[in-house]
Design an enzyme around this catalytic site. Structure first.
Site, PDB file in Angstrom:
ATOM      1  CB  THR A  28      95.848  62.832 -24.181  1.00 27.00           C
ATOM      2  OG1 THR A  28      96.388  63.979 -23.517  1.00 27.00           O
ATOM      3  CG2 THR A  28      96.062  62.996 -25.685  1.00 27.00           C
ATOM      4  CG  ASP A  81      94.246  59.462 -19.743  1.00 28.31           C
ATOM      5  OD1 ASP A  81      93.759  59.565 -20.887  1.00 28.31           O
ATOM      6  OD2 ASP A  81      95.446  59.662 -19.490  1.00 28.31           O
ATOM      7  CB  ALA A  83      93.487  52.540 -21.076  1.00 31.14           C
ATOM      8  CG  ASP A  84      96.401  52.800 -26.106  1.00 27.47           C
ATOM      9  OD1 ASP A  84      95.586  53.411 -26.813  1.00 27.47           O
ATOM     10  OD2 ASP A  84      97.422  53.331 -25.625  1.00 27.47           O
ATOM     11  N   GLY A  97      98.240  57.779 -27.957  1.00 26.48           N
ATOM     12  CA  GLY A  97      98.258  59.187 -28.379  1.00 26.48           C
ATOM     13  C   GLY A  97      99.557  59.876 -28.003  1.00 26.48           C
ATOM     14  CD  GLU A 103      97.806  59.973 -21.604  1.00 26.98           C
ATOM     15  OE1 GLU A 103      96.941  60.373 -22.386  1.00 26.98           O
ATOM     16  OE2 GLU A 103      98.389  58.870 -21.729  1.00 26.98           O
TER      17      GLU A 103
HETATM   18  C1  5RP Z   1      97.047  58.820 -25.074  1.00 22.77           C
HETATM   19  C2  5RP Z   1      96.425  57.660 -24.412  1.00 22.77           C
HETATM   20  C3  5RP Z   1      94.980  57.407 -24.679  1.00 22.77           C
HETATM   21  O1  5RP Z   1      94.291  57.477 -23.469  1.00 22.77           O
HETATM   22  C4  5RP Z   1      94.809  56.058 -25.292  1.00 22.77           C
HETATM   23  O2  5RP Z   1      95.624  55.961 -26.455  1.00 22.77           O
HETATM   24  C5  5RP Z   1      93.356  55.796 -25.669  1.00 22.77           C
HETATM   25  O3  5RP Z   1      92.983  56.680 -26.683  1.00 22.77           O
HETATM   26  P1  5RP Z   1      91.508  56.816 -27.207  1.00 22.77           P
HETATM   27  O4  5RP Z   1      90.672  57.344 -26.076  1.00 22.77           O
HETATM   28  O5  5RP Z   1      91.603  57.762 -28.367  1.00 22.77           O
HETATM   29  O6  5RP Z   1      91.041  55.431 -27.640  1.00 22.77           O
HETATM   30  O7  5RP Z   1      97.034  56.921 -23.683  1.00 22.77           O
HETATM   31  O8  5RP Z   1      98.421  58.862 -24.873  1.00 22.77           O
END
Ligand code: 5RP
Length: 214
Positions: A28, A81, A83-84, A97, A103
Site C-alpha cells: 500500500t 511494498d 517502507a517509511d 499508510g 502488509e
Molecule cells: C503503508 C506503508 C507504506 O508502504 C509506507 O508508508 C510507505 O509509503 P509511500 O510508498 O507512500 O512512501 O507502510 O502502510
C-alpha cells in the site's frame, strides 16, 4: 530527481521480479501505486494478486490487474511494498499508510518480500513514530499500558483496528517489537524484522540500487 521519481525508478525495478503465473502480494502507498503502473505496463499473464488495502485494490482493478481475496490464496511467490524507514540491518518501519497489519501478514506469507524506497527512507537507526494498530476494545487501557502512544486522526483499518503511533524511545528494535507484540490489545506494529526482508531496492536519482544488508 524528486522523491516521487525515485519511487517510480525503484518500482519499475521491483516489477521486473514478477513473472507470469506468480502469486503476488501488493502493498500500500504511493510507491506501490508506481508498482501497479509498472506491472500493468508489463502485460504479465496468469498472475494472481492480493491487495493489502482498499486503495491498492481499487487502483489495481482500474489498471486491469486481477486481484483476489486473501482467502483464495495461502502463500505468495513474492510480496512487494514500500517502507517509511529502512535501517542498515534491514529493520523496517511500515504503516505510514496505516496498512501495516495486512502488509505484515502478506509479507510473512511470501517466499520473497521486496521493499521499494526512495533515497530519503534509509536511516542509520530506527526512530519513532512506530505505527501500531490497536483493538478498539479496551483502547484507553491499552494506550495507558503502552505509554507514549498517540491516536492518529485516520479512519479505522478495514479490519476495525484503531491506528496510533508509538512515540517513545526505540532503542533496540527487536526489544521494542517484542514489547509491542507482547502488549495485550496491540493487533500489530509497524516494525518489520530483517528476517522478513528479502531485498530492498532504492531509487537514487534515475538509478535503481539494490541495497546490501549491513
Ligand atoms: C503503508 C506503508 C507504506 O508502504 C509506507 O508508508 C510507505 O509509503 P509511500 O510508498 O507512500 O512512501 O507502510 O502502510
Amino acid at each position: 530527481m524528486s522523491a516521487e521519481q525515485e519511487k517510480q525508478v525503484a518500482a519499475v525495478a521491483a516489477a521486473q521480479l514478477v513473472e507470469d503465473g506468480m502469486t503476488v502480494g501488493l502493498g500500500t502507498g504511493t510507491t506501490v501505486a508506481h508498482l501497479l503502473d509498472a506491472l500493468a505496463a508489463r502485460g504479465l499473464t496468469g498472475i494472481r494478486c492480493v491487495s493489502t488495502s482498499p486503495a491498492t485494490e481499487a487502483r489495481a482493478r482500474e489498471l486491469g490487474i486481477p486481484t483476489e481475496d486473501f482467502g483464495a490464496v495461502d502463500a505468495f511467490d513474492i510480496a512487494i511494498d514500500g517502507a517509511d524507514q529502512v535501517a542498515p540491518d534491514f529493520w523496517l518501519v511500515k504503516g505510514g499508510g496505516a496498512a501495516h497489519t495486512r502488509e505484515k501478514v502478506v509479507a510473512a506469507s511470501a517466499e520473497r518480500f521486496v521493499v521499494m524506497i526512495d533515497s530519503s527512507k534509509t536511516v542509520e537507526a530506527i526512530t519513532a513514530p512506530i505505527p501500531v494498530e490497536l483493538l478498539a476494545y479496551g483502547l484507553s487501557a491499552t494506550l495507558r499500558r503502552l505509554g507514549d502512544t498517540e491516536l492518529r486522526d485516520v479512519p479505522h483499518s478495514p479490519d476495525g483496528g484503531v491506528i496510533a503511533d508509538y512515540r517513545g524511545e526505540v532503542g533496540d528494535p527487536a526489544a521494542l517489537a517484542a514489547r509491542l507484540s507482547g502488549t495485550a490489545g496491540v493487533v500489530e506494529h509497524g516494525l518489520f524484522p530483517p528476517a522478513m526482508v528479502s531485498a530492498v531496492v532504492m531509487g537514487r536519482g534515475d538509478e535503481a540500487v539494490w541495497l546490501e544488508r549491513r
